[in-house]
Design a protein around this motif. Structure first.
Motif, PDB file in Angstrom:
ATOM      1  N   GLU A 242     -25.171 -31.213  17.434  1.00 26.00           N
ATOM      2  CA  GLU A 242     -24.110 -30.288  17.835  1.00 26.00           C
ATOM      3  C   GLU A 242     -24.519 -29.504  19.083  1.00 26.00           C
ATOM      4  N   ALA A 243     -25.109 -30.210  20.050  1.00 22.96           N
ATOM      5  CA  ALA A 243     -25.651 -29.549  21.242  1.00 22.96           C
ATOM      6  C   ALA A 243     -24.579 -28.962  22.145  1.00 22.96           C
ATOM      7  N   GLN A 244     -23.323 -29.331  21.937  1.00 19.07           N
ATOM      8  CA  GLN A 244     -22.259 -28.736  22.749  1.00 19.07           C
ATOM      9  C   GLN A 244     -22.150 -27.234  22.503  1.00 19.07           C
ATOM     10  N   ASN A 245     -22.717 -26.762  21.388  1.00 20.91           N
ATOM     11  CA  ASN A 245     -22.643 -25.338  21.049  1.00 20.91           C
ATOM     12  C   ASN A 245     -23.894 -24.558  21.457  1.00 20.91           C
ATOM     13  N   THR A 246     -24.679 -25.126  22.371  1.00 27.46           N
ATOM     14  CA  THR A 246     -25.789 -24.374  22.952  1.00 27.46           C
ATOM     15  C   THR A 246     -25.322 -23.731  24.252  1.00 27.46           C
ATOM     16  N   SER A 247     -25.896 -22.599  24.570  1.00 24.16           N
ATOM     17  CA  SER A 247     -25.666 -22.012  25.893  1.00 24.16           C
ATOM     18  C   SER A 247     -26.576 -22.712  26.893  1.00 24.16           C
ATOM     19  N   VAL A 248     -26.352 -22.462  28.171  1.00 18.61           N
ATOM     20  CA  VAL A 248     -27.195 -23.048  29.213  1.00 18.61           C
ATOM     21  C   VAL A 248     -28.653 -22.620  29.008  1.00 18.61           C
ATOM     22  N   GLU A 249     -28.865 -21.354  28.707  1.00 22.08           N
ATOM     23  CA  GLU A 249     -30.220 -20.836  28.509  1.00 22.08           C
ATOM     24  C   GLU A 249     -30.873 -21.455  27.275  1.00 22.08           C
ATOM     25  N   GLN A 250     -30.116 -21.608  26.197  1.00 20.08           N
ATOM     26  CA  GLN A 250     -30.666 -22.209  24.985  1.00 20.08           C
ATOM     27  C   GLN A 250     -31.068 -23.661  25.210  1.00 20.08           C
ATOM     28  N   MET A 251     -30.247 -24.395  25.936  1.00 20.72           N
ATOM     29  CA  MET A 251     -30.566 -25.792  26.198  1.00 20.72           C
ATOM     30  C   MET A 251     -31.865 -25.907  26.995  1.00 20.72           C
ATOM     31  N   LYS A 252     -32.019 -25.095  28.022  1.00 20.65           N
ATOM     32  CA  LYS A 252     -33.247 -25.114  28.814  1.00 20.65           C
ATOM     33  C   LYS A 252     -34.441 -24.754  27.941  1.00 20.65           C
ATOM     34  N   MET A 253     -34.278 -23.722  27.111  1.00 24.49           N
ATOM     35  CA  MET A 253     -35.358 -23.314  26.217  1.00 24.49           C
ATOM     36  C   MET A 253     -35.746 -24.465  25.289  1.00 24.49           C
ATOM     37  N   PHE A 254     -34.756 -25.129  24.700  1.00 30.38           N
ATOM     38  CA  PHE A 254     -35.033 -26.208  23.754  1.00 30.38           C
ATOM     39  C   PHE A 254     -35.756 -27.368  24.430  1.00 30.38           C
ATOM     40  N   LEU A 255     -35.260 -27.801  25.574  1.00 33.98           N
ATOM     41  CA  LEU A 255     -35.836 -28.972  26.231  1.00 33.98           C
ATOM     42  C   LEU A 255     -37.270 -28.738  26.674  1.00 33.98           C
ATOM     43  N   THR A 256     -37.628 -27.501  26.914  1.00 39.05           N
ATOM     44  CA  THR A 256     -38.999 -27.208  27.348  1.00 39.05           C
ATOM     45  C   THR A 256     -39.950 -27.011  26.170  1.00 39.05           C
ATOM     46  N   ARG A 257     -39.477 -27.257  24.948  1.00 37.72           N
ATOM     47  CA  ARG A 257     -40.353 -27.198  23.771  1.00 37.72           C
ATOM     48  C   ARG A 257     -41.112 -28.508  23.583  1.00 37.72           C
ATOM     49  N   MET A 258     -40.703 -29.570  24.278  1.00 39.75           N
ATOM     50  CA  MET A 258     -41.285 -30.887  24.048  1.00 39.75           C
ATOM     51  C   MET A 258     -42.761 -30.908  24.420  1.00 39.75           C
ATOM     52  N   GLY A 259     -43.599 -31.338  23.472  1.00 38.97           N
ATOM     53  CA  GLY A 259     -45.032 -31.424  23.724  1.00 38.97           C
ATOM     54  C   GLY A 259     -45.485 -32.863  23.906  1.00 38.97           C
ATOM     55  N   PHE A 260     -46.774 -33.093  23.911  1.00 42.47           N
ATOM     56  CA  PHE A 260     -47.340 -34.419  24.117  1.00 42.47           C
ATOM     57  C   PHE A 260     -47.022 -35.325  22.923  1.00 42.47           C
ATOM     58  N   GLY A 261     -46.677 -36.568  23.229  1.00 41.87           N
ATOM     59  CA  GLY A 261     -46.411 -37.545  22.181  1.00 41.87           C
ATOM     60  C   GLY A 261     -45.117 -37.327  21.441  1.00 41.87           C
ATOM     61  N   SER A 262     -44.237 -36.495  21.959  1.00 41.59           N
ATOM     62  CA  SER A 262     -42.966 -36.197  21.285  1.00 41.59           C
ATOM     63  C   SER A 262     -41.813 -36.956  21.916  1.00 41.59           C
ATOM     64  N   ARG A 263     -40.758 -37.111  21.133  1.00 43.75           N
ATOM     65  CA  ARG A 263     -39.528 -37.734  21.593  1.00 43.75           C
ATOM     66  C   ARG A 263     -38.373 -36.838  21.179  1.00 43.75           C
ATOM     67  N   VAL A 264     -37.399 -36.663  22.070  1.00 42.76           N
ATOM     68  CA  VAL A 264     -36.273 -35.758  21.807  1.00 42.76           C
ATOM     69  C   VAL A 264     -34.960 -36.525  21.947  1.00 42.76           C
ATOM     70  N   VAL A 265     -34.078 -36.347  20.968  1.00 49.23           N
ATOM     71  CA  VAL A 265     -32.715 -36.876  21.037  1.00 49.23           C
ATOM     72  C   VAL A 265     -31.751 -35.708  20.888  1.00 49.23           C
ATOM     73  N   VAL A 266     -30.804 -35.616  21.804  1.00 49.65           N
ATOM     74  CA  VAL A 266     -29.805 -34.545  21.807  1.00 49.65           C
ATOM     75  C   VAL A 266     -28.435 -35.174  21.620  1.00 49.65           C
ATOM     76  N   THR A 267     -27.679 -34.716  20.626  1.00 47.44           N
ATOM     77  CA  THR A 267     -26.356 -35.279  20.361  1.00 47.44           C
ATOM     78  C   THR A 267     -25.302 -34.182  20.424  1.00 47.44           C
ATOM     79  N   GLY A 268     -24.092 -34.556  20.797  1.00 44.66           N
ATOM     80  CA  GLY A 268     -23.021 -33.574  20.846  1.00 44.66           C
ATOM     81  C   GLY A 268     -21.722 -34.167  21.325  1.00 44.66           C
ATOM     82  N   ASP A 269     -20.669 -33.400  21.171  1.00 44.33           N
ATOM     83  CA  ASP A 269     -19.312 -33.792  21.564  1.00 44.33           C
ATOM     84  C   ASP A 269     -18.724 -32.651  22.389  1.00 44.33           C
TER      85      ASP A 269
END
Length: 346
Positions: A242-269
């Motif tokens: 439900e990533a459509q309900n993130t603010s611009v700041e929240q999205m940036k904060m979330f994406l910068t949480r990714m550490g080594f060896g991690s994989r991120v999938v973001v879904t939304g409508d």
């Protein structure tokens, strides 16, 4: 420009009234479903079938009828099974012909201990390939296209193959017309019911008891987006739903949480944003910012990719048509100035 019309006759053998009745459906509802999907006409007398329509659609319909006749001898068919088969065959994808799909080969299904999940249609195949090949993958499109389910399946597969050590499921604490403050419990407990689709997928692939044990050991973590601030997640498979309900700041904060060896999938409508009016969706913004960045992929789903009840697809298409009309009228009134988005995101 009218497409040339072609007629194809086919004989389905062996002639078996039980199999033919299963193929055609009650009052030929399965044949009418194929007709509507492909824009052709089907008539039959016993096991003699005639298909009339545009040349390519006619050849596709003949292939579909032969394959469904084979399936009808081994399993009961219903409108949902016909709908799913048509999705699997990608019969609406003009860029993917059935022969080409066969030659190219389909990516391996997602394999977990309890289930094998096979992609349905070209976009789901591309989505799974993107998840495998990129550290950050976005799945954007309407409800019912399998974005979250396939992401959870990929996460479980990665965990069971020990490519990651934990799964983190995240969702913003924004809800459709409701107020979290009036619900009992702390923030995690309030958000928990909204993560039910991901829980259901986990239960199906891992089992209820094992999910409970993994959550207790923090190998599977379910967290509100607000809890991500300040963290660095290594060797994790992280899904933001439900990533459509993130603010611009929240999205940036979330994406910068990714550490080594991690994989991120973001879904939304992006057609179902529940943020306050005039607040930019972080998902809509990130689609502009990260287009073309190496290691980042975007898969855009359309109503044709919906794998729920066939009526869901028509509902989504009707809403999209209505919204396009409204946007066109608003654009004319404002001199046509609007924010340009990547293709397929309208």
């Amino acid at each position: 420009m009218a497409h040339p019309t072609e007629t194809e006759d086919l004989l389905l053998e062996p002639a078996d009234n039980r199999v033919l009745a299963n193929l055609c459906g009650q009052r030929d509802e399965h044949l009418r479903q194929i007709e509507q999907r492909l824009g052709i006409q089907i008539s039959n007398r016993g096991n003699h079938f005639r298909v009339i329509g545009p040349a390519e659609a006619t050849r596709t319909a003949a292939r579909v009828l032969r394959e469904l006749f084979r399936l009808a001898g081994t399993e009961p068919l219903d409108p949902h099974r016909i709908h799913v088969y048509l999705q699997d065959s990608a019969v609406n994808e003009q860029s993917v012909r059935p022969d080409d799909a066969t030659e190219a080969g389909e990516p391996d299904a997602v394999r977990t201990r309890r289930a094998h999940v096979r992609p349905r249609g070209a976009n789901q195949r591309a989505y799974l390939a993107s998840i495998r090949d990129n550290d950050l993958c976005f799945g954007v499109g309407p409800a019912g296209t399998g974005k979250t389910y396939l992401a959870v399946a990929s996460a479980v597969e990665a965990m069971e193959q020990e490519r990651v050590r934990r799964i983190v499921l995240v969702r913003p604490a924004v809800e459709a017309g409701e107020r979290l403050g009036f619900l009992p419990g702390d923030l995690a407990q309030k958000v928990d019911p909204y993560l039910r689709p991901m829980y259901d997928a986990l239960y199906e692939m891992i089992g209820f008891d094992r999910v409970a044990r993994l959550v207790e050991r923090n190998i599977i973590e379910v967290a509100p987006l607000a809890y991500m601030r300040g963290r660095s997640l290594n060797e994790s498979f992280i899904i933001l739903d439900e990533a459509q309900n993130t603010s611009v700041e929240q999205m940036k904060m979330f994406l910068t949480r990714m550490g080594f060896g991690s994989r991120v999938v973001v879904t939304g409508d992006i057609t179902q944003v529940d943020l306050p009016r005039r607040q930019m969706s972080g998902l809509r913004h990130v689609m502009q910012v990260l287009q073309g960045v190496p290691g980042v992929s975007f898969t855009f789903f359309t109503p044709r990719d919906v794998v729920r009840h066939a009526l869901v697809q028509r509902i989504v298409e009707a809403y999209e048509a209505s919204e396009r009309t409204t946007d066109d009228e608003a654009g004319e009134g404002a001199g046509g100035n609007g924010t340009e988005l990547p293709p397929g995101t309208a």
